[in-house]
Design an enzyme around this catalytic site. Structure first.
Site, PDB file in Angstrom:
ATOM      1  N   GLU A  63      -1.747  -3.733   2.517  1.00  0.00           N
ATOM      2  CA  GLU A  63      -0.935  -4.435   1.524  1.00  0.00           C
ATOM      3  C   GLU A  63      -0.891  -3.682   0.201  1.00  0.00           C
ATOM      4  O   GLU A  63       0.151  -3.675  -0.479  1.00  0.00           O
ATOM      5  CB  GLU A  63      -1.480  -5.846   1.312  1.00  0.00           C
ATOM      6  CG  GLU A  63      -1.269  -6.796   2.489  1.00  0.00           C
ATOM      7  CD  GLU A  63      -2.257  -6.573   3.620  1.00  0.00           C
ATOM      8  OE1 GLU A  63      -2.046  -7.132   4.705  1.00  0.00           O
ATOM      9  OE2 GLU A  63      -3.245  -5.828   3.424  1.00  0.00           O
ATOM     10  N   PRO A 269      -8.401   6.780  12.557  1.00  0.00           N
ATOM     11  CA  PRO A 269      -8.817   5.381  12.762  1.00  0.00           C
ATOM     12  C   PRO A 269      -8.412   4.507  11.580  1.00  0.00           C
ATOM     13  O   PRO A 269      -8.335   4.966  10.441  1.00  0.00           O
ATOM     14  CB  PRO A 269     -10.340   5.478  12.881  1.00  0.00           C
ATOM     15  CG  PRO A 269     -10.613   6.919  13.200  1.00  0.00           C
ATOM     16  CD  PRO A 269      -9.535   7.692  12.519  1.00  0.00           C
ATOM     17  N   ARG A 270      -8.219   3.232  11.860  1.00  0.00           N
ATOM     18  CA  ARG A 270      -7.746   2.302  10.834  1.00  0.00           C
ATOM     19  C   ARG A 270      -8.805   2.001   9.778  1.00  0.00           C
ATOM     20  O   ARG A 270      -8.491   1.926   8.595  1.00  0.00           O
ATOM     21  CB  ARG A 270      -7.294   1.004  11.509  1.00  0.00           C
ATOM     22  CG  ARG A 270      -6.809  -0.089  10.543  1.00  0.00           C
ATOM     23  CD  ARG A 270      -5.510   0.271   9.891  1.00  0.00           C
ATOM     24  NE  ARG A 270      -4.997  -0.809   9.058  1.00  0.00           N
ATOM     25  CZ  ARG A 270      -3.869  -0.749   8.365  1.00  0.00           C
ATOM     26  NH1 ARG A 270      -3.133   0.351   8.415  1.00  0.00           N
ATOM     27  NH2 ARG A 270      -3.456  -1.755   7.634  1.00  0.00           N
ATOM     28  N   MET A 307      -9.179   8.398   2.913  1.00  0.00           N
ATOM     29  CA  MET A 307      -8.262   7.305   2.622  1.00  0.00           C
ATOM     30  C   MET A 307      -7.044   7.813   1.859  1.00  0.00           C
ATOM     31  O   MET A 307      -7.158   8.698   1.009  1.00  0.00           O
ATOM     32  CB  MET A 307      -8.972   6.227   1.797  1.00  0.00           C
ATOM     33  CG  MET A 307     -10.212   5.645   2.468  1.00  0.00           C
ATOM     34  SD  MET A 307      -9.841   4.803   4.015  1.00  0.00           S
ATOM     35  CE  MET A 307      -8.932   3.395   3.377  1.00  0.00           C
ATOM     36  N   GLY A 308      -5.872   7.250   2.181  1.00  0.00           N
ATOM     37  CA  GLY A 308      -4.667   7.536   1.415  1.00  0.00           C
ATOM     38  C   GLY A 308      -3.911   8.778   1.825  1.00  0.00           C
ATOM     39  O   GLY A 308      -2.887   9.100   1.214  1.00  0.00           O
ATOM     40  N   ASN A 333       2.305  -0.038   9.980  1.00  0.00           N
ATOM     41  CA  ASN A 333       3.540   0.443   9.362  1.00  0.00           C
ATOM     42  C   ASN A 333       4.233   1.485  10.238  1.00  0.00           C
ATOM     43  O   ASN A 333       3.773   2.621  10.360  1.00  0.00           O
ATOM     44  CB  ASN A 333       3.218   1.029   7.989  1.00  0.00           C
ATOM     45  CG  ASN A 333       4.459   1.343   7.181  1.00  0.00           C
ATOM     46  OD1 ASN A 333       5.572   1.344   7.694  1.00  0.00           O
ATOM     47  ND2 ASN A 333       4.284   1.609   5.903  1.00  0.00           N
ATOM     48  N   LEU A 335       7.278   2.530   9.586  1.00  0.00           N
ATOM     49  CA  LEU A 335       8.272   3.226   8.770  1.00  0.00           C
ATOM     50  C   LEU A 335       7.754   4.532   8.188  1.00  0.00           C
ATOM     51  O   LEU A 335       8.545   5.440   7.909  1.00  0.00           O
ATOM     52  CB  LEU A 335       8.744   2.308   7.636  1.00  0.00           C
ATOM     53  CG  LEU A 335       9.430   1.015   8.085  1.00  0.00           C
ATOM     54  CD1 LEU A 335       9.819   0.180   6.879  1.00  0.00           C
ATOM     55  CD2 LEU A 335      10.661   1.315   8.939  1.00  0.00           C
ATOM     56  N   GLU A 336       6.440   4.645   7.980  1.00  0.00           N
ATOM     57  CA  GLU A 336       5.896   5.880   7.407  1.00  0.00           C
ATOM     58  C   GLU A 336       6.213   7.103   8.258  1.00  0.00           C
ATOM     59  O   GLU A 336       6.707   8.101   7.733  1.00  0.00           O
ATOM     60  CB  GLU A 336       4.380   5.746   7.201  1.00  0.00           C
ATOM     61  CG  GLU A 336       4.002   5.002   5.937  1.00  0.00           C
ATOM     62  CD  GLU A 336       2.509   5.012   5.683  1.00  0.00           C
ATOM     63  OE1 GLU A 336       2.099   5.175   4.519  1.00  0.00           O
ATOM     64  OE2 GLU A 336       1.742   4.851   6.650  1.00  0.00           O
TER      65      GLU A 336
END
Length: 422
Positions: A63, A269-270, A307-308, A333, A335-336
């Site tokens: 988010e 990994p998430r 991250m990121g 997501n 769309l990325e």
């Protein structure tokens, strides 16, 4: 009846608080950041110098990432912005992107006294909730203090709608206290209305994920990374994967290497607390971890354990599988990868992004698979046919471009509905 529903909800919440704290302790074993800043989760402390801010709540990393273009747009209009999250990864992402230019706190638990203390300390002028986070005591407290609340980039899967329908009276009460709902799709908008949101408050504005923009030097960075891997190698990325998916991905990778002997798998990994465990799963291959920087052309798996960096990793690859779809998470997501011209592959479990999935399939920008065997075939098809890969990726890029504009529509609602003078 409304007071009784909130009382019952709050009473149950008080009863489960010990278990909530035990869960924090358990999660802290793998992610020590969960052991920190507990006072914020109960809003203890002095008044804060963030009063009269525009307040944005983004529950977690996903988010926050979706909110980045919105926060950047709002920073050009408003001096003081507070961002709340509920997870350390969300907090970390806020700091990485915005540094000290915005305030950050954890959102306290949704207890009457806790929320009263929080609003007294912060005194926001407006609350924007990213996607769908409906907390009864938070929304009631905002209503009592006449703080406008906007659900931004709101989505509501069929499963989530059914869950809210089971507590229909409480849901209608919460939605009645919301100033506006900016839904991602017409389907989402219809579900909010069916749950009791006044139609005049609900707007289908599109997803602001379409409006994410890449940095000016993005292509150069992606090309540099691709060169470090080996410029002529085929590269497949499996991103935002969950427990139970990495095994299927690694099995598919082993089978694909028979056909493409120099194939590189980029595995992301998430959740950060799973990075080491996933690295252990990959031990039969030559692995390089992004956090360690030991890249060479001999590696077989590149583990994205920072991250990121996912958009950059997507841009350096040829084909993308988006996780949370081979296991019943609901998807992430899509769309990325489409935005950087990658063919998108997803599994059958896409209930959290069903409409975007349908539209990508309709635009011939994606392919859906049911299991690991079909995943092998889908990746093989794209890597074997350069023309199809290019056409599919271009279809995705054009789809994203065509659907931009949700951010401006959302900003219009924020300004118009709140009559903000800035």
């Amino acid at each position: 009846m409304q007071k009784l529903m909130r009382f019952i909800y709050s009473f149950i919440f008080y009863l489960i608080i010990p278990f909530v704290l035990l869960r924090l302790l358990w999660r802290g074993v793998r992610a020590p950041a969960y052991w920190q800043r507990w006072s914020e989760r109960f809003s203890f402390g002095p008044a804060l110098p963030v009063q009269q801010s525009l307040w944005i709540h983004a529950v977690s990393m996903g988010e926050v990432q979706a909110a980045v273009p919105l926060i950047r747009a709002l920073r050009t209009r408003f001096q003081s912005i507070l961002v709340t999250t509920m997870t350390p990864t969300g907090s970390q992402r806020v700091r990485e992107v915005f540094g000290d230019s915005v305030w950050h706190l954890y959102l306290p638990y949704d207890l009457p006294g806790t929320m009263a203390r929080f609003l007294a300390r912060v005194q926001p002028r407006l609350l924007i909730i990213m996607e769908t986070e409906l907390w009864p005591n938070l929304l009631y407290a905002c209503q009592q203090r006449r703080i406008p609340v906007i659900l931004a980039n709101a989505r509501l899967s069929a499963n989530s709608a059914a869950g809210y329908q089971r507590i229909g009276r409480l849901t209608r009460q919460m939605l009645a206290s919301v100033t506006a709902v900016a839904a991602q799709t017409q389907v989402d908008a219809a579900r909010f209305i069916e749950l009791g949101a006044p139609p005049s408050k609900v707007h289908a504005t599109g997803s602001i994920k379409f409006d994410s923009r890449l940095p000016a030097n993005f292509s150069e960075k992606a090309a540099e990374l691709r060169n470090q891997w080996g410029i002529n190698r085929a590269v497949w990325i499996a991103a935002s994967t969950h427990e139970g998916e990495e095994e299927a991905v690694l099995d598919a990778f082993s089978k694909l290497k028979v056909v493409f002997d120099d194939l590189l798998l980029v595995l992301v990994p998430r959740h950060p607390e799973r990075f080491n465990r996933v690295a252990a799963l990959c031990k039969r291959f030559i692995v390089a971890r992004r956090s360690e920087g030991n890249i060479n052309t001999e590696i077989e798996i590149y583990l994205g354990d920072t991250m990121g960096d996912l958009p950059l990793l997507y841009a350096a690859c040829d084909v993308a599988f988006v996780g949370g779809t081979l296991v019943p998470i609901g998807g992430h997501n899509l769309l990325e990868p489409a935005a950087v011209s990658l063919p998108v592959i997803m599994g059958p479990h896409v209930f959290e992004c069903a409409e975007i999935c349908r539209q990508l399939l309709e635009a011939q920008a994606a392919r859906q698979v049911n299991n690991g065997a079909e995943l092998v075939e889908a990746v093989k098809i794209y890597l074997s046919d350069a023309k199809l890969k290019k056409e599919t990726g271009e279809n995705g890029r054009l789809f994203v471009e065509k659907n931009r504009g949700a951010l401006e529509r959302l900003l219009t609602i924020i300004l118009d509905k709140t009559n903000w003078n800035y």
